[in-house]
Design a protein around this motif. Structure first.
Motif, PDB file in Angstrom:
ATOM      1  N   ASP A   1       0.948  -1.136  -0.074  1.00  0.00           N
ATOM      2  CA  ASP A   1      -0.164  -0.028   0.091  1.00  0.00           C
ATOM      3  C   ASP A   1       0.731   1.312   0.036  1.00  0.00           C
ATOM      4  O   ASP A   1       0.521   2.362  -0.691  1.00  0.00           O
ATOM      5  CB  ASP A   1      -0.745   0.133   1.479  1.00  0.00           C
ATOM      6  CG  ASP A   1      -2.103  -0.858   1.348  1.00  0.00           C
ATOM      7  OD1 ASP A   1      -2.130  -1.625   0.350  1.00  0.00           O
ATOM      8  OD2 ASP A   1      -2.798  -0.837   2.138  1.00  0.00           O
ATOM      9  N   THR A   2       2.056   1.176   0.672  1.00  0.00           N
ATOM     10  CA  THR A   2       2.705   2.449   1.115  1.00  0.00           C
ATOM     11  C   THR A   2       4.168   2.218   0.403  1.00  0.00           C
ATOM     12  O   THR A   2       4.979   2.633   0.723  1.00  0.00           O
ATOM     13  CB  THR A   2       2.824   2.737   2.431  1.00  0.00           C
ATOM     14  OG1 THR A   2       3.121   1.474   3.097  1.00  0.00           O
ATOM     15  CG2 THR A   2       1.553   3.236   3.016  1.00  0.00           C
TER      16      THR A   2
ATOM     17  N   ARG B   1       2.914   1.385  -5.318  1.00  0.00           N
ATOM     18  CA  ARG B   1       2.100   1.478  -4.555  1.00  0.00           C
ATOM     19  C   ARG B   1       0.657   0.815  -4.766  1.00  0.00           C
ATOM     20  O   ARG B   1       0.546   0.459  -6.237  1.00  0.00           O
ATOM     21  CB  ARG B   1       1.514   3.113  -4.012  1.00  0.00           C
ATOM     22  CG  ARG B   1       0.887   3.559  -5.329  1.00  0.00           C
ATOM     23  CD  ARG B   1       0.499   4.974  -4.975  1.00  0.00           C
ATOM     24  NE  ARG B   1      -0.509   5.601  -6.060  1.00  0.00           N
ATOM     25  CZ  ARG B   1      -0.551   6.422  -6.843  1.00  0.00           C
ATOM     26  NH1 ARG B   1       0.856   6.967  -7.017  1.00  0.00           N
ATOM     27  NH2 ARG B   1      -1.452   6.884  -7.562  1.00  0.00           N
TER      28      ARG B   1
ATOM     29  N   SER C   1       5.459  10.686   1.801  1.00  0.00           N
ATOM     30  CA  SER C   1       5.942   9.762   2.596  1.00  0.00           C
ATOM     31  C   SER C   1       5.172   9.387   3.614  1.00  0.00           C
ATOM     32  O   SER C   1       4.583  10.250   4.543  1.00  0.00           O
ATOM     33  CB  SER C   1       7.453   9.810   2.919  1.00  0.00           C
ATOM     34  OG  SER C   1       8.089   9.995   1.846  1.00  0.00           O
ATOM     35  N   ARG C   2       4.774   8.183   4.285  1.00  0.00           N
ATOM     36  CA  ARG C   2       3.938   7.890   5.471  1.00  0.00           C
ATOM     37  C   ARG C   2       4.791   6.707   6.121  1.00  0.00           C
ATOM     38  O   ARG C   2       5.764   5.805   5.537  1.00  0.00           O
ATOM     39  CB  ARG C   2       2.692   7.349   5.162  1.00  0.00           C
ATOM     40  CG  ARG C   2       1.801   8.482   4.620  1.00  0.00           C
ATOM     41  CD  ARG C   2       0.616   7.800   4.133  1.00  0.00           C
ATOM     42  NE  ARG C   2      -0.364   8.707   3.768  1.00  0.00           N
ATOM     43  CZ  ARG C   2      -0.542   9.567   2.892  1.00  0.00           C
ATOM     44  NH1 ARG C   2       0.272   9.329   1.890  1.00  0.00           N
ATOM     45  NH2 ARG C   2      -1.341  10.411   2.642  1.00  0.00           N
TER      46      ARG C   2
ATOM     47  N   MET D   1       5.562   2.949   7.198  1.00  0.00           N
ATOM     48  CA  MET D   1       5.164   1.814   6.517  1.00  0.00           C
ATOM     49  C   MET D   1       4.083   0.818   7.257  1.00  0.00           C
ATOM     50  O   MET D   1       4.705   0.220   8.464  1.00  0.00           O
ATOM     51  CB  MET D   1       6.422   0.894   6.227  1.00  0.00           C
ATOM     52  CG  MET D   1       6.209  -0.473   5.652  1.00  0.00           C
ATOM     53  SD  MET D   1       6.655  -0.565   3.810  1.00  0.00           S
ATOM     54  CE  MET D   1       6.365  -2.217   3.428  1.00  0.00           C
TER      55      MET D   1
ATOM     56  N   ASP E   1      -4.030   4.041   5.758  1.00  0.00           N
ATOM     57  CA  ASP E   1      -3.494   5.391   5.396  1.00  0.00           C
ATOM     58  C   ASP E   1      -2.582   5.100   4.539  1.00  0.00           C
ATOM     59  O   ASP E   1      -1.476   4.490   5.134  1.00  0.00           O
ATOM     60  CB  ASP E   1      -3.200   5.919   6.875  1.00  0.00           C
ATOM     61  CG  ASP E   1      -2.271   7.359   6.515  1.00  0.00           C
ATOM     62  OD1 ASP E   1      -2.589   8.205   5.424  1.00  0.00           O
ATOM     63  OD2 ASP E   1      -1.314   7.605   7.486  1.00  0.00           O
ATOM     64  N   PRO E   2      -2.319   5.520   3.298  1.00  0.00           N
ATOM     65  CA  PRO E   2      -3.200   6.465   2.792  1.00  0.00           C
ATOM     66  C   PRO E   2      -4.672   5.674   2.169  1.00  0.00           C
ATOM     67  O   PRO E   2      -4.615   4.565   2.324  1.00  0.00           O
ATOM     68  CB  PRO E   2      -2.771   6.883   1.166  1.00  0.00           C
ATOM     69  CG  PRO E   2      -1.449   6.082   0.973  1.00  0.00           C
ATOM     70  CD  PRO E   2      -1.469   5.325   2.647  1.00  0.00           C
TER      71      PRO E   2
ATOM     72  N   LEU F   1      -4.556   6.642  -2.811  1.00  0.00           N
ATOM     73  CA  LEU F   1      -3.647   5.879  -3.580  1.00  0.00           C
ATOM     74  C   LEU F   1      -4.271   5.927  -4.907  1.00  0.00           C
ATOM     75  O   LEU F   1      -3.120   5.818  -5.963  1.00  0.00           O
ATOM     76  CB  LEU F   1      -3.922   4.508  -3.010  1.00  0.00           C
ATOM     77  CG  LEU F   1      -3.545   4.052  -1.575  1.00  0.00           C
ATOM     78  CD1 LEU F   1      -3.965   2.874  -1.118  1.00  0.00           C
ATOM     79  CD2 LEU F   1      -1.892   4.021  -1.632  1.00  0.00           C
TER      80      LEU F   1
END
Ligand code: FUL
Length: 460
Positions: A199-200, A205, A224-225, A227, A233-234, A239
């Motif tokens: 996802d991230t 993604r 950036s988030r 992991m 999230d997101p 996405l």
């Protein structure tokens, strides 16, 4: 040379972008039980694909124009399609090939022979392993060892796929804290060319749905988030569209199955997606700057079912006849533009029709609105416009329009937002024209285009 507009793709991401379209293969005990999410307590003996032939799979994938395959080495049920030394829930504990079989090996060999790349899906969520969610460190060690077996045992891998799905999310008794940094480090160490999907990211993604559609606006960038695949999230919407101005190059991979389910099931033999449906999926994924991973699950014989084989061949025929060599009606046609970078002919309009993806038209420095016009053979008939930005220098275009001229009369035929690596504009009607104009109305920096193609959808 126009300066890059960051963030930029890494070399491994650039190589992955070029793959465009490849297969996903879901295969394991679920193929024999009809489950989507096996519980992990299945008797491995159910797995017995008597006629398994990975060469047959790979031939079918090649006929569609695919460039690689990602196999579920292990799905959520924990069953290993290779004889992992760290588990008893594997092909080695089945009657298939007398317990000496290895699906990953057979697929790796078939791919090598046919020139396709190999990738592996290794489900973090494991419903079979006793330590999962009970002893985080022990499970992470186990996962790392399995990952290493795959990373070291089967030659070069182009992709590692980490699913965010977890039916036990929210159950504190089964909460597993994954050691992502360790897992990412192993992939980098053993397979530095491989991209990692989740996802991230960190490299590519999820596109936020499983129906085969990237956003009509689709940025290859995201903020950036932390992991944490599957956390929400997101969000799926973020996405799907990407995030303009994000600090990370994190392009979308569109995952979708040719059938209703991810695994083969006999009743779904009559529900295989049609060639027009598959063409639409291609145009709304690859044609929106993403890559397409199309799942084609082998049946309980261990073969791609005849219907799926036929659909893949039909898809390949249409894609080649629409977009293949010699189909671009704008190729080599005279072009002019509102301006060129530094007045340099190397960045002139001709770069978009020269058939060379390495050359680009660039507008003059500081001009974020600009246009380019192509003279066509009078009476040119098309219903697809293909645009491309040279993404090695970043993604820029925010908004564009397309106009066509026929008998001296210009009319608007399409408008859109992002372009990115490739944009296939599907027109509402078939257009006849003697000239075409693409106007970039807004961009994050001086717009660049490396390709402008005109195509007509081939009849089946
Ligand atoms: C999902 C999984 O839960 C499905 O079973 C499948 O593997 C799909 C590709 O990803 O998250």
């Amino acid at each position: 040379m126009p300066p890059p507009q960051g963030p930029l793709p890494s070399p491994r991401q650039l190589a992955w972008h070029e793959r465009e379209f490849y297969a996903f293969v879901h295969f394991g005990p679920n193929t024999f039980t009809g489950e989507e999410w096996g519980r992990g307590d299945e008797d491995p003996a159910v797995f017995n694909p008597g006629a398994l032939d990975c060469r047959q799979w790979v031939q079918a994938f090649r006929s569609a124009g695919m460039t690689g395959v990602v196999l579920t080495a292990k799905h959520h049920d924990g069953f290993c399609n290779w004889p992992s030394r760290h588990s008893r829930h594997t092909v080695a504990h089945t009657a298939w090939r007398g317990g000496r079989g290895d699906v990953v090996r057979e697929l790796a060999d078939a791919c090598r022979e046919a020139g396709l790349a190999l990738g592996v899906y290794l489900s973090p969520w494991d419903r079979n392993h006793p330590d999962y969610g009970r002893n985080d460190a022990a499970y992470n060690d186990f996962f790392a060892r399995q990952l290493e077996e795959l990373l070291r045992g089967y030659g070069p891998l182009f992709e590692v796929w980490w699913d965010g799905a977890n039916g036990d999310r929210g159950d504190p008794a089964k909460f597993q804290e994954y050691d992502w940094n360790r897992f990412i480090g192993l992939v980098r160490q053993h397979q530095p060319e491989a991209v990692i999907f989740s996802d991230t990211g960190p490299d590519i993604r999820w596109i936020g749905n499983e129906s085969g559609v990237a956003g009509a606006t689709c940025w290859a960038t995201m903020h950036s988030r932390r992991m944490d695949p599957g956390s929400g999230d997101p969000t799926p919407a973020q996405l799907n569209a990407g995030e303009e101005g994000g600090d990370a190059w994190l392009p979308g991979e569109v995952d979708v199955s040719i059938r209703p389910g991810w695994f083969w099931r006999a009743p779904e033999d009559a529900r295989v997606k049609s060639v027009p449906e598959l063409v639409k999926i291609y145009e709304e994924s690859v044609g929106r700057g993403c890559s397409l991973i199309l799942n084609v699950p082998p049946d309980a014989r261990g073969l791609i079912h005849e219907t799926d084989v036929q659909r893949l061949a039909g898809l390949g025929t249409v894609l080649r006849a629409t977009y293949g060599p010699g189909t671009n009606l704008a190729a080599g046609r005279p072009a002019r533009a509102s301006s060129a970078w530094g007045g340099d002919p190397a960045f002139g309009a001709g770069a978009v029709t020269d058939g060379d993806p390495r050359s680009s038209w660039a507008a003059a420095d500081g001009q974020t609105a600009a246009w380019i016009e192509i003279d066509l053979e009078p009476g040119t008939v098309f219903d697809r416009v293909v645009l491309a930005e040279p993404i090695a220098l970043g993604q820029r275009v925010r908004r564009f329009t397309v106009e066509a001229r026929d008998n001296g009369q210009w009319s608007a035929i399409a408008s859109g937002t992002t372009i990115g690596r490739k944009r296939i504009v599907v027109l509402d009607t078939v257009i006849t024209a003697d000239a075409l104009r693409v106007s970039v109305l807004d961009a994050r920096a001086t717009p660049l285009l490396s390709e402008l193609g005109l195509h007509r959808l081939a009849a089946r």
